[in-house]
Write a protein that holds these residues in place. Structure first.
Motif, PDB file in Angstrom:
ATOM      1  N   VAL A  61      34.194  33.577  30.556  1.00  0.00           N
ATOM      2  CA  VAL A  61      34.799  34.860  30.936  1.00  0.00           C
ATOM      3  C   VAL A  61      35.879  34.641  31.996  1.00  0.00           C
ATOM      4  CG1 VAL A  61      34.383  37.152  31.912  1.00  0.00           C
ATOM      5  CG2 VAL A  61      32.655  36.084  30.435  1.00  0.00           C
ATOM      6  N   GLU A  62      37.039  35.235  31.768  1.00  0.00           N
ATOM      7  CA  GLU A  62      38.137  35.240  32.742  1.00  0.00           C
ATOM      8  C   GLU A  62      38.342  36.684  33.194  1.00  0.00           C
ATOM      9  OE1 GLU A  62      42.800  33.741  33.212  1.00  0.00           O
ATOM     10  OE2 GLU A  62      41.824  33.733  31.245  1.00  0.00           O
ATOM     11  N   MET A  63      38.256  36.909  34.501  1.00  0.00           N
ATOM     12  CA  MET A  63      38.300  38.263  35.042  1.00  0.00           C
ATOM     13  C   MET A  63      39.555  38.521  35.870  1.00  0.00           C
ATOM     14  SD  MET A  63      36.156  40.002  38.087  1.00  0.00           S
ATOM     15  CE  MET A  63      37.533  39.662  39.194  1.00  0.00           C
ATOM     16  N   PHE A  64      40.166  39.662  35.636  1.00  0.00           N
ATOM     17  CA  PHE A  64      41.262  40.157  36.469  1.00  0.00           C
ATOM     18  C   PHE A  64      40.787  41.377  37.248  1.00  0.00           C
ATOM     19  CE2 PHE A  64      43.489  37.575  33.462  1.00  0.00           C
ATOM     20  CZ  PHE A  64      44.578  37.076  34.171  1.00  0.00           C
ATOM     21  N   HIS A  65      41.239  41.451  38.458  1.00  0.00           N
ATOM     22  CA  HIS A  65      40.872  42.488  39.424  1.00  0.00           C
ATOM     23  C   HIS A  65      41.942  43.577  39.356  1.00  0.00           C
ATOM     24  CE1 HIS A  65      40.408  43.095  44.105  1.00  0.00           C
ATOM     25  NE2 HIS A  65      40.037  44.159  43.419  1.00  0.00           N
ATOM     26  N   LEU A  66      41.528  44.837  39.436  1.00  0.00           N
ATOM     27  CA  LEU A  66      42.460  45.962  39.271  1.00  0.00           C
ATOM     28  C   LEU A  66      43.366  46.200  40.463  1.00  0.00           C
ATOM     29  CD1 LEU A  66      40.845  49.166  37.707  1.00  0.00           C
ATOM     30  CD2 LEU A  66      42.788  47.857  36.875  1.00  0.00           C
ATOM     31  N   ASP A  67      42.808  46.227  41.684  1.00  0.00           N
ATOM     32  CA  ASP A  67      43.606  46.701  42.813  1.00  0.00           C
ATOM     33  C   ASP A  67      42.987  46.289  44.140  1.00  0.00           C
ATOM     34  OD1 ASP A  67      41.382  48.401  42.793  1.00  0.00           O
ATOM     35  OD2 ASP A  67      42.497  50.082  41.981  1.00  0.00           O
ATOM     36  N   GLU A  68      43.805  46.347  45.177  1.00  0.00           N
ATOM     37  CA  GLU A  68      43.329  46.046  46.525  1.00  0.00           C
ATOM     38  C   GLU A  68      44.290  46.635  47.552  1.00  0.00           C
ATOM     39  OE1 GLU A  68      41.129  45.762  48.717  1.00  0.00           O
ATOM     40  OE2 GLU A  68      40.334  43.746  48.303  1.00  0.00           O
ATOM     41  N   TYR A  69      43.741  47.031  48.688  1.00  0.00           N
ATOM     42  CA  TYR A  69      44.549  47.548  49.794  1.00  0.00           C
ATOM     43  C   TYR A  69      45.419  46.440  50.374  1.00  0.00           C
ATOM     44  CZ  TYR A  69      40.968  51.242  49.765  1.00  0.00           C
ATOM     45  OH  TYR A  69      40.107  52.239  49.391  1.00  0.00           O
ATOM     46  N   ILE A  70      46.639  46.784  50.719  1.00  0.00           N
ATOM     47  CA  ILE A  70      47.532  45.829  51.371  1.00  0.00           C
ATOM     48  C   ILE A  70      47.139  45.699  52.839  1.00  0.00           C
ATOM     49  CG2 ILE A  70      49.915  45.458  52.162  1.00  0.00           C
ATOM     50  CD1 ILE A  70      50.886  46.538  49.511  1.00  0.00           C
ATOM     51  N   GLY A  71      46.935  44.452  53.261  1.00  0.00           N
ATOM     52  CA  GLY A  71      46.644  44.164  54.657  1.00  0.00           C
ATOM     53  C   GLY A  71      45.182  44.255  55.050  1.00  0.00           C
ATOM     54  N   LEU A  72      44.306  44.617  54.132  1.00  0.00           N
ATOM     55  CA  LEU A  72      42.896  44.773  54.485  1.00  0.00           C
ATOM     56  C   LEU A  72      42.184  43.421  54.394  1.00  0.00           C
ATOM     57  CD1 LEU A  72      40.981  47.221  55.173  1.00  0.00           C
ATOM     58  CD2 LEU A  72      40.110  46.948  52.839  1.00  0.00           C
ATOM     59  N   PRO A  73      41.522  42.982  55.463  1.00  0.00           N
ATOM     60  CA  PRO A  73      40.813  41.694  55.422  1.00  0.00           C
ATOM     61  C   PRO A  73      39.667  41.719  54.423  1.00  0.00           C
ATOM     62  CG  PRO A  73      41.096  42.469  57.688  1.00  0.00           C
ATOM     63  CD  PRO A  73      41.465  43.611  56.797  1.00  0.00           C
ATOM     64  N   VAL A  74      39.398  40.570  53.822  1.00  0.00           N
ATOM     65  CA  VAL A  74      38.326  40.487  52.830  1.00  0.00           C
ATOM     66  C   VAL A  74      36.963  40.768  53.451  1.00  0.00           C
ATOM     67  CG1 VAL A  74      37.927  38.012  53.095  1.00  0.00           C
ATOM     68  CG2 VAL A  74      37.462  39.128  50.888  1.00  0.00           C
ATOM     69  N   ALA A  75      36.840  40.584  54.754  1.00  0.00           N
ATOM     70  CA  ALA A  75      35.563  40.845  55.425  1.00  0.00           C
ATOM     71  C   ALA A  75      35.300  42.331  55.636  1.00  0.00           C
ATOM     72  CB  ALA A  75      35.527  40.127  56.773  1.00  0.00           C
ATOM     73  N   GLN A 112      52.792  36.156  40.915  1.00  0.00           N
ATOM     74  CA  GLN A 112      51.769  35.205  40.497  1.00  0.00           C
ATOM     75  C   GLN A 112      50.752  35.860  39.562  1.00  0.00           C
ATOM     76  OE1 GLN A 112      49.124  33.962  43.610  1.00  0.00           O
ATOM     77  NE2 GLN A 112      48.418  32.151  42.494  1.00  0.00           N
ATOM     78  N   LEU A 113      50.293  37.064  39.932  1.00  0.00           N
ATOM     79  CA  LEU A 113      49.346  37.785  39.086  1.00  0.00           C
ATOM     80  C   LEU A 113      49.952  38.103  37.720  1.00  0.00           C
ATOM     81  CD1 LEU A 113      47.900  40.285  41.720  1.00  0.00           C
ATOM     82  CD2 LEU A 113      46.618  38.448  40.589  1.00  0.00           C
ATOM     83  N   ALA A 114      51.224  38.475  37.725  1.00  0.00           N
ATOM     84  CA  ALA A 114      51.909  38.809  36.476  1.00  0.00           C
ATOM     85  C   ALA A 114      51.970  37.609  35.543  1.00  0.00           C
ATOM     86  CB  ALA A 114      53.306  39.332  36.771  1.00  0.00           C
ATOM     87  N   GLU A 115      52.223  36.446  36.099  1.00  0.00           N
ATOM     88  CA  GLU A 115      52.267  35.224  35.290  1.00  0.00           C
ATOM     89  C   GLU A 115      50.909  34.921  34.671  1.00  0.00           C
ATOM     90  OE1 GLU A 115      53.694  32.104  37.766  1.00  0.00           O
ATOM     91  OE2 GLU A 115      55.716  32.950  37.972  1.00  0.00           O
ATOM     92  N   GLU A 116      49.858  35.101  35.454  1.00  0.00           N
ATOM     93  CA  GLU A 116      48.512  34.788  34.963  1.00  0.00           C
ATOM     94  C   GLU A 116      48.065  35.753  33.863  1.00  0.00           C
ATOM     95  OE1 GLU A 116      46.688  32.234  35.506  1.00  0.00           O
ATOM     96  OE2 GLU A 116      47.878  31.334  37.114  1.00  0.00           O
ATOM     97  N   ILE A 117      48.311  37.035  34.071  1.00  0.00           N
ATOM     98  CA  ILE A 117      47.807  38.012  33.105  1.00  0.00           C
ATOM     99  C   ILE A 117      48.598  37.979  31.806  1.00  0.00           C
ATOM    100  CG2 ILE A 117      49.183  40.083  33.679  1.00  0.00           C
ATOM    101  CD1 ILE A 117      46.424  41.598  33.704  1.00  0.00           C
ATOM    102  N   GLU A 145      55.913  54.490  33.230  1.00  0.00           N
ATOM    103  CA  GLU A 145      57.009  53.798  32.559  1.00  0.00           C
ATOM    104  C   GLU A 145      57.088  52.305  32.851  1.00  0.00           C
ATOM    105  OE1 GLU A 145      58.605  55.477  30.295  1.00  0.00           O
ATOM    106  OE2 GLU A 145      57.499  57.286  30.879  1.00  0.00           O
ATOM    107  N   THR A 146      56.784  51.896  34.079  1.00  0.00           N
ATOM    108  CA  THR A 146      56.982  50.492  34.420  1.00  0.00           C
ATOM    109  C   THR A 146      56.129  49.583  33.544  1.00  0.00           C
ATOM    110  OG1 THR A 146      57.009  48.830  36.180  1.00  0.00           O
ATOM    111  CG2 THR A 146      55.229  50.454  36.247  1.00  0.00           C
ATOM    112  N   THR A 147      56.731  48.485  33.113  1.00  0.00           N
ATOM    113  CA  THR A 147      56.013  47.485  32.333  1.00  0.00           C
ATOM    114  C   THR A 147      55.566  46.314  33.198  1.00  0.00           C
ATOM    115  OG1 THR A 147      58.114  46.446  31.707  1.00  0.00           O
ATOM    116  CG2 THR A 147      57.197  48.096  30.192  1.00  0.00           C
ATOM    117  N   ASP A 148      55.852  46.352  34.494  1.00  0.00           N
ATOM    118  CA  ASP A 148      55.358  45.317  35.396  1.00  0.00           C
ATOM    119  C   ASP A 148      53.833  45.376  35.414  1.00  0.00           C
ATOM    120  OD1 ASP A 148      57.974  44.704  36.011  1.00  0.00           O
ATOM    121  OD2 ASP A 148      57.988  45.856  37.882  1.00  0.00           O
ATOM    122  N   PRO A 149      53.153  44.240  35.294  1.00  0.00           N
ATOM    123  CA  PRO A 149      51.692  44.275  35.250  1.00  0.00           C
ATOM    124  C   PRO A 149      51.047  44.790  36.529  1.00  0.00           C
ATOM    125  CG  PRO A 149      52.523  42.211  34.366  1.00  0.00           C
ATOM    126  CD  PRO A 149      53.671  42.895  35.013  1.00  0.00           C
TER     127      PRO A 149
END
Length: 244
Positions: A61-75, A112-117, A145-149
């Motif tokens: 299984v290869e998983m892509f993540h939908l979204d994340e807040y900008i600047g929010l620490p992973v902790a 980078q994400l766009a290249e992977e997906i 409208e945007t086609t950017d991933p």
């Protein structure tokens, strides 16, 4: 469009997990692998509890993540990377993960994400629906409208207030103003889409999304155009729609 209604969030989550498992196992048998997209949030708790218990060869299984807040620490408690790491990745031994990392420089990370997906098709996307009818962090009016991933999005106050009500943040001012989100067009490219939407707070969004017409003001309304969209509801979230 296929709508399935259950008595509770637990029943909904179990049924959706089994449906996801059937699709994924079919793709693994056919192609030797499967590519999925996962959403997060309080509405997905019951789904993940059942999903991690499914009989799937997670190494394929290869998983892509939908979204994340900008600047929010992973902790931070509200980090969606933290959410998926704890509720999913650490429990199944998945083959490959592509997290959206809001701590990296956004533009280069998006490339980078766009290249992977773009390397292969997405077989299955698990897409929740927000109280303001957003999908991923595409708040109304969403960019259809945007086609950017992936793209940078501004979060509206209704979206931020949902995060506060769910306990992820102490106040509106604590919620980041921007996020990196998978685009609507990228979501719609998935061969199958499953939406798990329990609880009464989502009843209004579901009613609007299922009314006739498609509009960026109700982002989830576009899912009706997908040929393989299954919407899982419980008695509370389906309370605003006609039931046969």
């Amino acid at each position: 469009m296929n709508i399935r209604i259950f008595n509770s969030a637990d029943e909904l989550g179990e049924a959706a997990a089994k449906e996801a498992s059937n699709i994924m196992n079919g793709k693994i048998k056919e192609n030797g692998k499967v590519r999925i997209v996962l959403s997060t949030g309080a509405s997905q708790f019951e789904f993940f509890e059942s999903f991690v218990r499914q009989s799937i060869d997670w190494s394929k299984v290869e998983m892509f993540h939908l979204d994340e807040y900008i600047g929010l620490p992973v902790a931070h408690a509200a980090s969606f990377r933290k959410y998926l790491q704890e509720r999913f990745v650490e429990r199944v031994g998945i083959g490959k993960v592509h997290f959206v990392n809001g701590e990296l420089e956004p533009e280069s990370h998006i490339r980078q994400l766009a290249e992977e997906i773009a390397r292969a098709d997405i077989d299955l996307a698990l897409i929740g629906i927000g109280e303001n009818a957003h999908i991923a962090f595409n708040d109304p009016p969403a960019d259809f409208e945007t086609t950017d991933p992936y793209l940078i999005v501004n979060l509206d106050d209704n979206c931020k207030l949902q995060q506060v009500r769910e306990g992820w943040f102490a106040s509106l001012g604590d919620v980041p103003n921007q996020a990196i989100s998978m685009s609507v067009q990228q979501i719609m490219k998935a061969e199958h889409i499953i939406s798990c939407v329990p609880h009464g707070v989502k009843a209004g969004a579901i009613r609007l999304a299922l009314e006739p017409g498609v509009t960026p003001v109700i982002p989830a309304s576009i899912l009706k155009q997908h040929k393989n969209w299954t919407l899982f509801l419980d008695n509370e979230s389906s309370s605003g729609i006609a039931r046969s």
